[in-house]
Motif scaffolding. Structure first.
Motif, PDB file in Angstrom:
ATOM      1  N   UNK A 184      -5.051  -7.502  -4.501  1.00  0.00           N
ATOM      2  CA  UNK A 184      -3.982  -6.924  -5.297  1.00  0.00           C
ATOM      3  C   UNK A 184      -3.992  -5.416  -5.109  1.00  0.00           C
ATOM      4  N   UNK A 185      -2.897  -4.893  -4.595  1.00  0.00           N
ATOM      5  CA  UNK A 185      -2.809  -3.464  -4.312  1.00  0.00           C
ATOM      6  C   UNK A 185      -1.526  -2.911  -4.922  1.00  0.00           C
ATOM      7  N   UNK A 186      -1.663  -1.855  -5.720  1.00  0.00           N
ATOM      8  CA  UNK A 186      -0.507  -1.169  -6.291  1.00  0.00           C
ATOM      9  C   UNK A 186      -0.307   0.153  -5.550  1.00  0.00           C
ATOM     10  N   UNK A 187       0.932   0.405  -5.134  1.00  0.00           N
ATOM     11  CA  UNK A 187       1.263   1.634  -4.421  1.00  0.00           C
ATOM     12  C   UNK A 187       2.309   2.415  -5.209  1.00  0.00           C
ATOM     13  N   UNK A 188       2.252   3.737  -5.085  1.00  0.00           N
ATOM     14  CA  UNK A 188       3.262   4.573  -5.728  1.00  0.00           C
ATOM     15  C   UNK A 188       4.494   4.682  -4.845  1.00  0.00           C
ATOM     16  N   UNK A 189       5.459   5.490  -5.272  1.00  0.00           N
ATOM     17  CA  UNK A 189       6.720   5.588  -4.542  1.00  0.00           C
ATOM     18  C   UNK A 189       6.543   6.155  -3.136  1.00  0.00           C
ATOM     19  N   UNK A 190       5.430   6.888  -2.916  1.00  0.00           N
ATOM     20  CA  UNK A 190       5.167   7.452  -1.588  1.00  0.00           C
ATOM     21  C   UNK A 190       4.412   6.484  -0.692  1.00  0.00           C
ATOM     22  N   UNK A 191       4.042   5.321  -1.232  1.00  0.00           N
ATOM     23  CA  UNK A 191       3.319   4.324  -0.449  1.00  0.00           C
ATOM     24  C   UNK A 191       1.817   4.469  -0.500  1.00  0.00           C
TER      25      UNK A 191
END
Length: 230
Positions: A184-191
């Protein structure tokens, strides 16, 4: 003469109406009693119990509504048992099969986890109760509003256990414990990764409860609760 033209007008209108009816039937189709219901991840065809894909549910639309058969409750001095709960469900729904249900629940688990990560609410809607769907949809909207994305991959489901089964009135409840390995990986708007490790799967334990009205013609079970071990 005027009556002749009037008859021709009627004939033309009749031909136009017949053409429109033909076109509508071509677009909408006709019911012929053999339509199958929506595919149900909890039911597999005989001989396909080991399949990981979702299989079509046999058509039960023509089945008659059967009056539930009351199973004898446990004696007052006997503790409630899982076997007694399963027997109660089978007495009200003779089609219930523990092995088949576990396989279907395993398939549904992967579908729901993946759809939640992708924000795929149309897939989630028929599989979840109203309350659970509202919670999932709210979490998806919050994630999208923050410009974040969630990547989830179920590496494997190591164990699927039926741990609770009971009847409440006409409704059957079945609780499953899933032990899986997930990335499970969460990324921000910049990736950029802000939570999780793309190369490191973690063990995840989920306890999900499914329910179904055994007197309903709808054979589908819905997820009504999710929790983790205390």
């Amino acid at each position: 003469m005027g009556e002749g033209f009037y008859f021709i007008d009627i004939l033309i209108f009749a031909m136009i109406a017949a053409f429109l009816v033909y076109r509508l039937r071509g677009v909408l189709g006709r019911r012929h009693g053999e339509e199958r219901q929506r595919p149900n991840p909890y039911t597999s065809r005989p001989g396909q119990e080991g399949a990981d894909n979702v299989v079509s549910l046999p058509d039960r639309g023509a089945d008659r509504v059967r009056a539930p058969v009351e199973a004898p409750p446990p004696a007052p001095d006997e503790p409630y048992s899982l076997a007694a709960g399963i027997a109660q469900i089978q007495a009200n729904d003779p089609t219930f099969d523990e092995k088949g249900f576990l396989q279907g629940a395993k398939t549904a688990f992967g579908m729901i986890v993946t759809a939640f990560a992708q924000g795929d609410t149309p897939t989630l809607r028929p599989l979840l109760s109203d309350d659970v769907y509202d919670n999932f949809a709210a979490a998806i909207r919050s994630r999208q509003a923050a410009g974040e994305s969630l990547e989830t991959r179920v590496v494997q489901i190591r164990d699927t256990d039926l741990i609770e089964a009971r009847m409440e009135g006409r409704t059957a409840f079945v609780t499953i414990k899933f032990i899986s390995e997930q990335i499970n990986v969460t990324r921000n708007s910049a990736g950029a990764v802000i939570d999780g490790d793309p190369g490191h799967p973690l063990e995840v334990v989920d306890i999900w409860t499914f329910a179904r009205n055994t007197r309903s013609r709808n054979p589908n079970w819905t997820l009504i609760e999710t929790r983790v071990p205390n």
